[in-house]
Design a protein around this motif. Structure first.
Motif, PDB file in Angstrom:
ATOM      1  N   ILE A 256      10.622   2.758  -2.601  1.00 32.27           N
ATOM      2  CA  ILE A 256       9.973   3.903  -1.957  1.00 32.27           C
ATOM      3  C   ILE A 256      10.997   4.991  -1.643  1.00 32.27           C
ATOM      4  O   ILE A 256      10.759   6.183  -1.890  1.00 32.27           O
ATOM      5  CB  ILE A 256       9.245   3.455  -0.669  1.00 32.27           C
ATOM      6  CG1 ILE A 256       8.009   2.613  -1.034  1.00 32.27           C
ATOM      7  CG2 ILE A 256       8.834   4.655   0.173  1.00 32.27           C
ATOM      8  CD1 ILE A 256       7.329   1.973   0.168  1.00 32.27           C
ATOM      9  N   ALA A 257      12.158   4.589  -1.107  1.00 32.11           N
ATOM     10  CA  ALA A 257      13.197   5.568  -0.769  1.00 32.11           C
ATOM     11  C   ALA A 257      13.666   6.330  -2.003  1.00 32.11           C
ATOM     12  O   ALA A 257      13.868   7.557  -1.958  1.00 32.11           O
ATOM     13  CB  ALA A 257      14.370   4.850  -0.105  1.00 32.11           C
ATOM     14  N   ARG A 258      13.798   5.600  -3.103  1.00 28.74           N
ATOM     15  CA  ARG A 258      14.223   6.256  -4.344  1.00 28.74           C
ATOM     16  C   ARG A 258      13.182   7.255  -4.824  1.00 28.74           C
ATOM     17  O   ARG A 258      13.520   8.356  -5.284  1.00 28.74           O
ATOM     18  CB  ARG A 258      14.480   5.195  -5.416  1.00 28.74           C
ATOM     19  CG  ARG A 258      15.161   5.736  -6.673  1.00 28.74           C
ATOM     20  CD  ARG A 258      15.597   4.624  -7.583  1.00 28.74           C
ATOM     21  NE  ARG A 258      14.472   3.839  -8.085  1.00 28.74           N
ATOM     22  CZ  ARG A 258      14.599   2.806  -8.921  1.00 28.74           C
ATOM     23  NH1 ARG A 258      15.817   2.423  -9.308  1.00 28.74           N
ATOM     24  NH2 ARG A 258      13.541   2.155  -9.343  1.00 28.74           N
TER      25      ARG A 258
ATOM     26  N   ARG B  72       8.228  15.188   1.306  1.00 27.99           N
ATOM     27  CA  ARG B  72       9.243  14.197   1.675  1.00 27.99           C
ATOM     28  C   ARG B  72       9.135  13.828   3.150  1.00 27.99           C
ATOM     29  O   ARG B  72       9.243  12.659   3.515  1.00 27.99           O
ATOM     30  CB  ARG B  72      10.646  14.734   1.375  1.00 27.99           C
ATOM     31  CG  ARG B  72      11.040  14.687  -0.077  1.00 27.99           C
ATOM     32  CD  ARG B  72      12.549  14.790  -0.254  1.00 27.99           C
ATOM     33  NE  ARG B  72      13.077  16.001   0.356  1.00 27.99           N
ATOM     34  CZ  ARG B  72      13.196  17.157  -0.269  1.00 27.99           C
ATOM     35  NH1 ARG B  72      12.811  17.269  -1.536  1.00 27.99           N
ATOM     36  NH2 ARG B  72      13.703  18.219   0.365  1.00 27.99           N
ATOM     37  N   ARG B  73       8.918  14.827   3.985  1.00 29.52           N
ATOM     38  CA  ARG B  73       8.822  14.579   5.425  1.00 29.52           C
ATOM     39  C   ARG B  73       7.607  13.705   5.756  1.00 29.52           C
ATOM     40  O   ARG B  73       7.709  12.767   6.548  1.00 29.52           O
ATOM     41  CB  ARG B  73       8.718  15.909   6.179  1.00 29.52           C
ATOM     42  CG  ARG B  73       8.788  15.777   7.696  1.00 29.52           C
ATOM     43  CD  ARG B  73       8.318  17.044   8.380  1.00 29.52           C
ATOM     44  NE  ARG B  73       6.944  17.346   8.044  1.00 29.52           N
ATOM     45  CZ  ARG B  73       5.897  16.733   8.595  1.00 29.52           C
ATOM     46  NH1 ARG B  73       6.076  15.768   9.489  1.00 29.52           N
ATOM     47  NH2 ARG B  73       4.680  17.065   8.235  1.00 29.52           N
ATOM     48  N   LYS B  74       6.465  14.000   5.130  1.00 28.97           N
ATOM     49  CA  LYS B  74       5.255  13.218   5.383  1.00 28.97           C
ATOM     50  C   LYS B  74       5.439  11.768   4.940  1.00 28.97           C
ATOM     51  O   LYS B  74       5.085  10.830   5.672  1.00 28.97           O
ATOM     52  CB  LYS B  74       4.070  13.845   4.645  1.00 28.97           C
ATOM     53  CG  LYS B  74       2.744  13.134   4.908  1.00 28.97           C
ATOM     54  CD  LYS B  74       1.598  13.825   4.180  1.00 28.97           C
ATOM     55  CE  LYS B  74       0.290  13.079   4.419  1.00 28.97           C
ATOM     56  NZ  LYS B  74      -0.847  13.718   3.697  1.00 28.97           N
ATOM     57  N   ALA B  75       5.999  11.569   3.747  1.00 27.95           N
ATOM     58  CA  ALA B  75       6.231  10.215   3.240  1.00 27.95           C
ATOM     59  C   ALA B  75       7.226   9.472   4.125  1.00 27.95           C
ATOM     60  O   ALA B  75       7.047   8.286   4.437  1.00 27.95           O
ATOM     61  CB  ALA B  75       6.732  10.266   1.798  1.00 27.95           C
ATOM     62  N   PHE B  76       8.266  10.172   4.545  1.00 31.42           N
ATOM     63  CA  PHE B  76       9.292   9.561   5.394  1.00 31.42           C
ATOM     64  C   PHE B  76       8.709   9.128   6.743  1.00 31.42           C
ATOM     65  O   PHE B  76       8.965   8.010   7.208  1.00 31.42           O
ATOM     66  CB  PHE B  76      10.436  10.552   5.607  1.00 31.42           C
ATOM     67  CG  PHE B  76      11.508  10.054   6.547  1.00 31.42           C
ATOM     68  CD1 PHE B  76      12.436   9.114   6.125  1.00 31.42           C
ATOM     69  CD2 PHE B  76      11.568  10.511   7.860  1.00 31.42           C
ATOM     70  CE1 PHE B  76      13.419   8.645   6.991  1.00 31.42           C
ATOM     71  CE2 PHE B  76      12.540  10.051   8.728  1.00 31.42           C
ATOM     72  CZ  PHE B  76      13.469   9.115   8.297  1.00 31.42           C
TER      73      PHE B  76
ATOM     74  N   ASP C  19       0.829  -1.202   0.000  1.00 27.89           N
ATOM     75  CA  ASP C  19       0.000   0.000   0.000  1.00 27.89           C
ATOM     76  C   ASP C  19       0.870   1.261   0.000  1.00 27.89           C
ATOM     77  O   ASP C  19       0.623   2.218  -0.737  1.00 27.89           O
ATOM     78  CB  ASP C  19      -0.914  -0.007   1.232  1.00 27.89           C
ATOM     79  CG  ASP C  19      -1.650   1.305   1.413  1.00 27.89           C
ATOM     80  OD1 ASP C  19      -2.538   1.599   0.601  1.00 27.89           O
ATOM     81  OD2 ASP C  19      -1.321   2.034   2.375  1.00 27.89           O
ATOM     82  N   ARG C  20       1.924   1.273   0.825  1.00 31.50           N
ATOM     83  CA  ARG C  20       2.830   2.427   0.874  1.00 31.50           C
ATOM     84  C   ARG C  20       3.599   2.567  -0.445  1.00 31.50           C
ATOM     85  O   ARG C  20       3.859   3.677  -0.903  1.00 31.50           O
ATOM     86  CB  ARG C  20       3.810   2.287   2.037  1.00 31.50           C
ATOM     87  CG  ARG C  20       3.222   2.416   3.423  1.00 31.50           C
ATOM     88  CD  ARG C  20       2.574   3.773   3.666  1.00 31.50           C
ATOM     89  NE  ARG C  20       1.214   3.830   3.126  1.00 31.50           N
ATOM     90  CZ  ARG C  20       0.641   4.921   2.664  1.00 31.50           C
ATOM     91  NH1 ARG C  20       1.305   6.050   2.614  1.00 31.50           N
ATOM     92  NH2 ARG C  20      -0.595   4.890   2.203  1.00 31.50           N
ATOM     93  N   TYR C  21       3.971   1.435  -1.034  1.00 26.58           N
ATOM     94  CA  TYR C  21       4.693   1.473  -2.315  1.00 26.58           C
ATOM     95  C   TYR C  21       3.827   2.134  -3.392  1.00 26.58           C
ATOM     96  O   TYR C  21       4.301   3.023  -4.131  1.00 26.58           O
ATOM     97  CB  TYR C  21       5.065   0.053  -2.740  1.00 26.58           C
ATOM     98  CG  TYR C  21       5.527  -0.053  -4.178  1.00 26.58           C
ATOM     99  CD1 TYR C  21       6.821   0.312  -4.552  1.00 26.58           C
ATOM    100  CD2 TYR C  21       4.652  -0.497  -5.171  1.00 26.58           C
ATOM    101  CE1 TYR C  21       7.231   0.248  -5.870  1.00 26.58           C
ATOM    102  CE2 TYR C  21       5.058  -0.565  -6.492  1.00 26.58           C
ATOM    103  CZ  TYR C  21       6.342  -0.199  -6.843  1.00 26.58           C
ATOM    104  OH  TYR C  21       6.741  -0.260  -8.156  1.00 26.58           O
ATOM    105  N   VAL C  22       2.569   1.728  -3.475  1.00 23.72           N
ATOM    106  CA  VAL C  22       1.673   2.303  -4.485  1.00 23.72           C
ATOM    107  C   VAL C  22       1.437   3.780  -4.203  1.00 23.72           C
ATOM    108  O   VAL C  22       1.429   4.612  -5.121  1.00 23.72           O
ATOM    109  CB  VAL C  22       0.327   1.535  -4.521  1.00 23.72           C
ATOM    110  CG1 VAL C  22      -0.636   2.188  -5.512  1.00 23.72           C
ATOM    111  CG2 VAL C  22       0.549   0.077  -4.891  1.00 23.72           C
TER     112      VAL C  22
END
Length: 312
Positions: free
Chosen positions: A221-223, A234-238, A121-124
């Protein structure tokens, strides 16, 4: 207590820390406190996921599933632990032990699969944001959740039944806080090499394979996160991904040690405390990890509490 090898009569004795009786009341208080935190934290996440429309997205659907699973996971073992720690009676009925064995393994295996689903789910969400709601549509979310629960159940039915075919030769002293597969293998008096091989094979499939899949997905995901131009984005995703990764390492780390270390050769005290960790501590800290770094959950909690004050 000396009954037939696999008789369904009589009961088992959960030894826990009975060799250190002076510590039993301390453990009782700590486990009770942890259990109450688990109940309140996971119930809060389930409630927020259902009543707050802003959380009606796939991520919180799966988080609600994880909280439901953690509630059932800890409830399948902790009440019996508390009863045994409170007084001199350390017994659990044969039926109670079998129920605990099946349910505990079912829910543990389900969490292994569900954490992979949450990583997907996070990847998508991060790597395919424009197609997120199309890919993670309600029907697919329910299907992935059902696969997690039914996959865990299938594993438990096979592995627990296989374990209960072992000869116990009247031995009923389970040197653990609960009835689980590694503890029951140690209890057996016959050759357990086949059971240990099956345990290692199944647990490799349910731990090492999902863990490697999760780590691979987080490399992508990191890439993708590094390509986000907005610092806030970026902060929210991290933060969201870090919360999930912490939960993953806590659960898989303890499960791999508890189930993949050979049952006959592992240190007995270490094994029982690892069991205590993934049955008591992990379900307690999961809601804390997800809420402390998640503005959406904290915002939903503030809105819910605000409505409560207005009604009051």
């Amino acid at each position: 207590m000396e009954v037939g090898s696999n008789s369904s009569s009589g009961s088992f004795i959960l030894m826990g820390i009975s060799d250190h009786p002076q510590l039993e009341m301390i453990f009782f208080v700590l486990i009770l406190f942890s259990y109450l935190l688990t109940l309140s934290g996971n119930t809060t996440i389930i409630l927020l996921s259902h009543v707050d429309s802003r959380l009606h997205i796939p991520m919180y659907f799966f988080l609600s599933n994880l909280s439901s699973l953690d509630l059932a996971f800890t409830t399948s073992s902790v009440p019996q632990m508390l009863v045994n720690l409170w007084g001199p009676d350390k017994t659990i009925s044969y039926g109670g032990c079998m129920t605990q064995l099946y349910v505990f393994l079912w829910l543990g295996a389900t969490e292994c699969i569900l954490l992979v689903v949450m990583a997907f789910d996070r990847y998508v969400a991060v790597c395919r944001p424009l197609h997120y709601m199309t890919i993670m549509n309600p029907r697919r979310c329910w299907l992935l959740a059902a696969v997690s629960w039914l996959g865990g159940l299938g594993n438990s039915l096979i592995q627990s039944t296989f374990t209960m075919q072992l000869p116990f030769c009247g031995h009923r002293r389970v040197d653990n806080f609960l009835c689980e597969v590694p503890a029951m293998i140690k209890l057996a008096c016959g050759d357990t090499s086949l059971n240990e091989a099956v345990l290692n094979g199944v647990c490799t499939f349910f731990t090492a394979v999902p863990l490697s899949t999760i780590l691979t997905s987080y490399c992508f995901i990191a890439r993708a996160v590094m390509k986000i131009h907005s610092a806030e984005g970026r902060r929210k995703a991290f933060n969201t991904c870090l919360s999930h990764l912490v939960v993953v390492f806590l659960f898989y780390g303890s499960a791999i040690y508890g189930y993949l270390v050979p049952a006959k050769s592992s240190n007995q005290d270490q094994g029982k405390f690892i069991s205590l960790f993934y049955s008591v501590v992990t379900p307690m800290v999961n809601p804390l990890i997800y809420t402390l770094r998640n503005k959406e959950v904290k915002g939903a909690l503030k809105r819910l509490l605000g409505k409560g004050r207005e009604v009051g």
